[in-house]
Write a protein that holds these residues in place. Structure first.
Motif, PDB file in Angstrom:
ATOM      1  N   GLU A 114      -4.581  10.275   7.642  1.00 34.25           N
ATOM      2  CA  GLU A 114      -3.842   9.740   6.505  1.00 34.25           C
ATOM      3  C   GLU A 114      -4.806   9.064   5.540  1.00 34.25           C
ATOM      4  O   GLU A 114      -5.917   8.703   5.925  1.00 34.25           O
ATOM      5  N   SER A 115      -4.359   8.923   4.287  1.00 38.52           N
ATOM      6  CA  SER A 115      -5.159   8.141   3.354  1.00 38.52           C
ATOM      7  C   SER A 115      -4.326   6.956   2.897  1.00 38.52           C
ATOM      8  O   SER A 115      -3.144   7.098   2.603  1.00 38.52           O
ATOM      9  N   ARG A 116      -4.968   5.798   2.890  1.00 35.21           N
ATOM     10  CA  ARG A 116      -4.299   4.564   2.481  1.00 35.21           C
ATOM     11  C   ARG A 116      -4.829   4.145   1.136  1.00 35.21           C
ATOM     12  O   ARG A 116      -6.034   4.221   0.886  1.00 35.21           O
ATOM     13  N   ARG A 117      -3.945   3.667   0.294  1.00 32.39           N
ATOM     14  CA  ARG A 117      -4.372   3.220  -1.025  1.00 32.39           C
ATOM     15  C   ARG A 117      -3.678   1.901  -1.341  1.00 32.39           C
ATOM     16  O   ARG A 117      -2.475   1.757  -1.090  1.00 32.39           O
ATOM     17  N   PHE A 118      -4.429   0.952  -1.864  1.00 29.96           N
ATOM     18  CA  PHE A 118      -3.832  -0.311  -2.284  1.00 29.96           C
ATOM     19  C   PHE A 118      -2.896  -0.028  -3.459  1.00 29.96           C
ATOM     20  O   PHE A 118      -3.275   0.675  -4.398  1.00 29.96           O
ATOM     21  N   ALA A 119      -1.669  -0.541  -3.400  1.00 31.66           N
ATOM     22  CA  ALA A 119      -0.701  -0.211  -4.456  1.00 31.66           C
ATOM     23  C   ALA A 119      -0.167  -1.445  -5.172  1.00 31.66           C
ATOM     24  O   ALA A 119       0.644  -1.341  -6.074  1.00 31.66           O
ATOM     25  N   MET A 158       0.819  -1.213   0.000  1.00 24.13           N
ATOM     26  CA  MET A 158       0.000   0.000   0.000  1.00 24.13           C
ATOM     27  C   MET A 158       0.851   1.259   0.000  1.00 24.13           C
ATOM     28  O   MET A 158       2.058   1.234   0.269  1.00 24.13           O
ATOM     29  N   SER A 159       0.149   2.342  -0.288  1.00 24.38           N
ATOM     30  CA  SER A 159       0.773   3.657  -0.269  1.00 24.38           C
ATOM     31  C   SER A 159      -0.025   4.490   0.736  1.00 24.38           C
ATOM     32  O   SER A 159      -1.261   4.488   0.718  1.00 24.38           O
ATOM     33  N   VAL A 160       0.688   5.179   1.620  1.00 18.61           N
ATOM     34  CA  VAL A 160       0.017   5.940   2.680  1.00 18.61           C
ATOM     35  C   VAL A 160       0.446   7.399   2.595  1.00 18.61           C
ATOM     36  O   VAL A 160       1.639   7.704   2.562  1.00 18.61           O
ATOM     37  N   ARG A 161      -0.518   8.270   2.525  1.00 22.70           N
ATOM     38  CA  ARG A 161      -0.225   9.706   2.494  1.00 22.70           C
ATOM     39  C   ARG A 161      -0.728  10.363   3.762  1.00 22.70           C
ATOM     40  O   ARG A 161      -1.857  10.115   4.170  1.00 22.70           O
ATOM     41  N   LYS A 162       0.125  11.204   4.324  1.00 18.87           N
ATOM     42  CA  LYS A 162      -0.310  11.987   5.488  1.00 18.87           C
ATOM     43  C   LYS A 162      -1.198  13.120   4.985  1.00 18.87           C
ATOM     44  O   LYS A 162      -0.880  13.779   4.006  1.00 18.87           O
ATOM     45  N   GLU A 163      -2.311  13.290   5.666  1.00 22.59           N
ATOM     46  CA  GLU A 163      -3.189  14.399   5.317  1.00 22.59           C
ATOM     47  C   GLU A 163      -3.554  15.116   6.595  1.00 22.59           C
ATOM     48  O   GLU A 163      -3.426  14.546   7.677  1.00 22.59           O
ATOM     49  N   SER A 164      -4.030  16.347   6.469  1.00 22.43           N
ATOM     50  CA  SER A 164      -4.394  17.066   7.683  1.00 22.43           C
ATOM     51  C   SER A 164      -5.473  16.268   8.407  1.00 22.43           C
ATOM     52  O   SER A 164      -6.482  15.883   7.826  1.00 22.43           O
ATOM     53  N   GLY A 165      -5.219  15.977   9.650  1.00 22.71           N
ATOM     54  CA  GLY A 165      -6.180  15.231  10.440  1.00 22.71           C
ATOM     55  C   GLY A 165      -6.099  13.730  10.257  1.00 22.71           C
ATOM     56  O   GLY A 165      -6.985  13.007  10.685  1.00 22.71           O
ATOM     57  N   GLU A 203      20.376   6.811  -1.508  1.00 16.43           N
ATOM     58  CA  GLU A 203      19.159   6.303  -2.148  1.00 16.43           C
ATOM     59  C   GLU A 203      18.321   5.555  -1.113  1.00 16.43           C
ATOM     60  O   GLU A 203      18.645   4.453  -0.692  1.00 16.43           O
ATOM     61  N   LYS A 204      17.227   6.209  -0.734  1.00 16.88           N
ATOM     62  CA  LYS A 204      16.390   5.695   0.361  1.00 16.88           C
ATOM     63  C   LYS A 204      15.062   5.186  -0.209  1.00 16.88           C
ATOM     64  O   LYS A 204      14.597   5.668  -1.238  1.00 16.88           O
ATOM     65  N   PRO A 205      14.435   4.242   0.498  1.00 18.89           N
ATOM     66  CA  PRO A 205      13.114   3.795   0.050  1.00 18.89           C
ATOM     67  C   PRO A 205      12.089   4.918   0.157  1.00 18.89           C
ATOM     68  O   PRO A 205      12.231   5.825   0.984  1.00 18.89           O
ATOM     69  N   ASP A 206      11.071   4.851  -0.667  1.00 19.33           N
ATOM     70  CA  ASP A 206       9.986   5.831  -0.617  1.00 19.33           C
ATOM     71  C   ASP A 206       9.243   5.668   0.713  1.00 19.33           C
ATOM     72  O   ASP A 206       8.707   4.592   1.010  1.00 19.33           O
ATOM     73  N   PRO A 207       9.213   6.717   1.559  1.00 17.48           N
ATOM     74  CA  PRO A 207       8.614   6.579   2.893  1.00 17.48           C
ATOM     75  C   PRO A 207       7.089   6.418   2.883  1.00 17.48           C
ATOM     76  O   PRO A 207       6.503   6.167   3.931  1.00 17.48           O
TER      77      PRO A 207
END
Ligand SMILES: [Fe+2]
Ligand SMILES: [Fe+2]
Length: 280
Positions: A108-113, A99-106, A155-159
């Motif tokens: 986070e949103s999770r998305r199947f990746a 999955m991919s997780v984005r921080k949002e105000s208040g 070169e770091k993994p995508d957080p």
């Protein structure tokens, strides 16, 4: 002498007035030995663009998948519907849920990746999966990197990328990320999917494995815009130390990183949008 021609089939941007864009990547490869497909885009454009660009997916001898993200594998059922049974080279981990997780105000949103379609369904449609985790010659003069050692300090993994294992969220380092090498008379042409292993790590690994250090071209997704400015600058510095004639970026490179690369490499740089062609 037979030329190798690589056509960008699926990509975020449309450059020439041909085809449609989508978030994803796919390249159609024509060699003296036959036609091949590297990645399949997210699923919305692969067939449409193959028709617009006159690339017959029914002729593909083999398919290579760079990693298990949906934007590189989602077009596979559409290709299989046309092609039928075909060998598909993959790292065994491509089938993992992720999955991919984005921080949002208040919050986070999770998305199947991960891969949208299950292995059994893809096999039913004709996929014959050939797993590799190490470096292999998949076809005469065509090599897959397998897992790439992560050596550079920058070169770091995508957080934003995660997996869930036994109820715990762990960073997804994408061990399945692999790139394709075409061993041409002019040198090595290297095609990245998303370069989650780091484009410089990948290039070092290829030089080490192939005992050859001249790249007439490297192209594909480099993921540079999702990471830190330091990583971008260090990658540019390392790239300048390597023997690379042309740098063609696409997809997850992002425009900010593409501008920087264009500024640094000038005529040696090109943006690989839909319908871009590289001949070697
Ligand atoms: Fe991607
Ligand atoms: Fe990816």
């Amino acid at each position: 002498m037979t030329k190798t021609r690589i056509t960008i089939l699926c990509e975020n941007l449309v450059g020439r007035t041909l085809g449609a864009g989508e978030h994803g990547f796919s390249a159609f490869i024509e060699t003296g030995e036959g036609n091949y497909l590297f990645d399949t885009g997210g699923g919305r454009t692969v067939v449409e663009n193959s028709l617009s660009l006159n690339k017959d997916l029914r002729t593909v001898k083999k398919i290579f998948l760079s990693h298990g993200h949906h934007d590189h594998t989602g077009g596979l059922p559409h290709v299989l519907n046309l092609r039928g049974r075909v060998d598909v080279h993959v790292h065994p981990d491509i089938f993992l849920d992720r999955m991919s997780v984005r921080k949002e105000s208040g919050g986070e949103s999770r998305r199947f990746a991960g891969m949208i379609y299950k292995r059994s369904y893809l096999e039913f449609l004709g996929a014959h999966f050939l797993p590799n985790s190490g470096f292999i010659e998949a076809e005469k003069g065509m090599f897959l990197t397998g897992e790439v050692p992560r050596r550079t300090p920058f070169e770091k993994p995508d957080p934003k990328l995660f997996r869930e294992v036994e109820g715990k969220r762990i960073p997804d380092t994408l061990p399945d990320d692999q790139s394709l090498i075409l061993d041409t008379e002019k040198g090595l042409v290297l095609i990245f999917g998303c370069a989650h292993s780091g484009m410089i790590n990948i290039m070092h690994h290829v030089v080490h494995q192939m005992k050859e250090d001249h790249f007439p071209a490297v192209l594909g997704g480099t993921h540079l815009d999702f990471l830190t400015p330091e990583q971008l600058e260090e990658s540019i510095r390392s790239l300048k130390e390597m023997k690379v004639d042309r740098i063609g970026v696409s997809h997850c490179t992002g425009l900010r990183a593409a501008y920087r690369l264009q500024h640094e490499f000038g005529e040696r740089f090109f943006y690989g949008s839909v319908a871009s062609i590289l001949e070697v």
